[in-house]
Design an enzyme around this catalytic site. Structure first.
Site, mmCIF file in Angstrom:
data_model
loop_
_atom_site.group_PDB
_atom_site.id
_atom_site.type_symbol
_atom_site.label_atom_id
_atom_site.label_comp_id
_atom_site.label_asym_id
_atom_site.label_seq_id
_atom_site.Cartn_x
_atom_site.Cartn_y
_atom_site.Cartn_z
ATOM 1 N N CYS A 1 0.826 -1.214 0.000
ATOM 2 C CA CYS A 1 0.000 0.000 0.000
ATOM 3 C C CYS A 1 0.863 1.269 0.000
ATOM 4 O O CYS A 1 1.465 1.580 -1.019
ATOM 5 C CB CYS A 1 -0.978 -0.067 1.152
ATOM 6 S SG CYS A 1 -2.416 0.972 0.865
ATOM 7 N N HIS B 1 -3.388 -5.423 1.684
ATOM 8 C CA HIS B 1 -2.715 -5.716 2.960
ATOM 9 C C HIS B 1 -2.835 -7.195 3.338
ATOM 10 O O HIS B 1 -3.729 -7.554 4.108
ATOM 11 C CB HIS B 1 -3.371 -4.903 4.084
ATOM 12 C CG HIS B 1 -3.132 -3.434 3.989
ATOM 13 N ND1 HIS B 1 -2.092 -2.810 4.622
ATOM 14 C CD2 HIS B 1 -3.803 -2.462 3.335
ATOM 15 C CE1 HIS B 1 -2.129 -1.512 4.372
ATOM 16 N NE2 HIS B 1 -3.158 -1.274 3.595
ATOM 17 N N GLU C 1 -1.149 -8.760 5.366
ATOM 18 C CA GLU C 1 -0.852 -8.911 6.810
ATOM 19 C C GLU C 1 -2.116 -8.789 7.658
ATOM 20 O O GLU C 1 -2.086 -9.115 8.842
ATOM 21 C CB GLU C 1 0.227 -7.907 7.238
ATOM 22 C CG GLU C 1 -0.223 -6.468 7.451
ATOM 23 C CD GLU C 1 -0.412 -5.664 6.151
ATOM 24 O OE1 GLU C 1 -0.357 -6.250 5.052
ATOM 25 O OE2 GLU C 1 -0.651 -4.443 6.254
#
Ligand code: GLN
Length: 196
Positions: free
Chosen positions: A78, A169, A171
């Site tokens: 990002c 994302h 994560e």
């Protein structure tokens, strides 16, 4: 494999958890000396203008450029994707230019805070459930850019040599495949280094 997550701002601990789950040693990095010792670097999400200013303020630009030119894998998510790119449409802000992509910031509309998309990714057997937060997209990929996933708005996952970027994302989810892909790049970097 020792992976550093640039910890100036943004989503750091989530990346560290994912990397550990994927079997790597992972820790936050803020200093030149720390960046010298790692085998791979993640530039996390956050706010790209602020993070760019902090990279300058902490005097990390030169060390990151040096490690990049040595072939160390770097992965930007990002805001990290924005910082690693070569062009940012409409914004005159700090960038490394490690991947030849033109970035459109907040490409899904400023009012769209977050969005989840099941992405088709090159090399993945099943779709990747991707979380986007005020995300950018890439366009005009350079000749050496391998586009790994694309949506109607633009490129959301791509690689050029030792640089990997995602507009989303991974994560924040539970699927380890993107982090595993990055760790494979690191593994190859370390193996080639041993041969040299
Ligand atoms: N919109 C932010 C920027 O342009 C990036 C958002 C993110 O990293 N989640 O810097």
């Amino acid at each position: 494999m020792k992976i550093g997550v640039l910890a100036l701002q943004g989503a750091v601990s989530e990346h560290i958890d994912m990397l550990k789950r994927a079997g790597a040693e992972a820790f936050p990095v803020r200093k030149k000396e720390e960046i010298e010792k790692i085998d791979g670097l993640i530039v996390p999400g956050g706010e790209s203008t602020t993070m760019g200013r902090l990279i300058k303020a902490f005097e990390l630009e030169e060390t990151i450029r040096k490690r990049f030119s040595e072939g160390m894998p770097i992965y930007g998510t990002c805001a990290g994707m924005i910082l690693l790119s070569s062009e940012i449409e409409g914004f005159d802000q700090f960038k490394f230019g490690f991947i030849h992509l033109t970035i459109v910031r907040n490409a899904f509309g400023r009012q769209v805070d977050s969005k989840e998309i099941d992405l088709t990714v090159k090399g993945f057997d099943t779709p990747f459930h991707a979380i986007f937060i005020r995300a950018p997209v890439g366009k005009n990929p350079g000749a050496n850019v391998k586009v790994l996933s694309e949506v109607p708005e633009g490129i959301v996952f791509a690689r050029e040599n030792n640089v990997l970027v995602s507009a989303f994302h991974p994560e924040l989810g539970t699927d380890l495949r993107v982090h595993q892909y990055f760790l494979d790049m690191v593994r190859k970097f370390l193996t080639n280094k041993e041969v040299l």
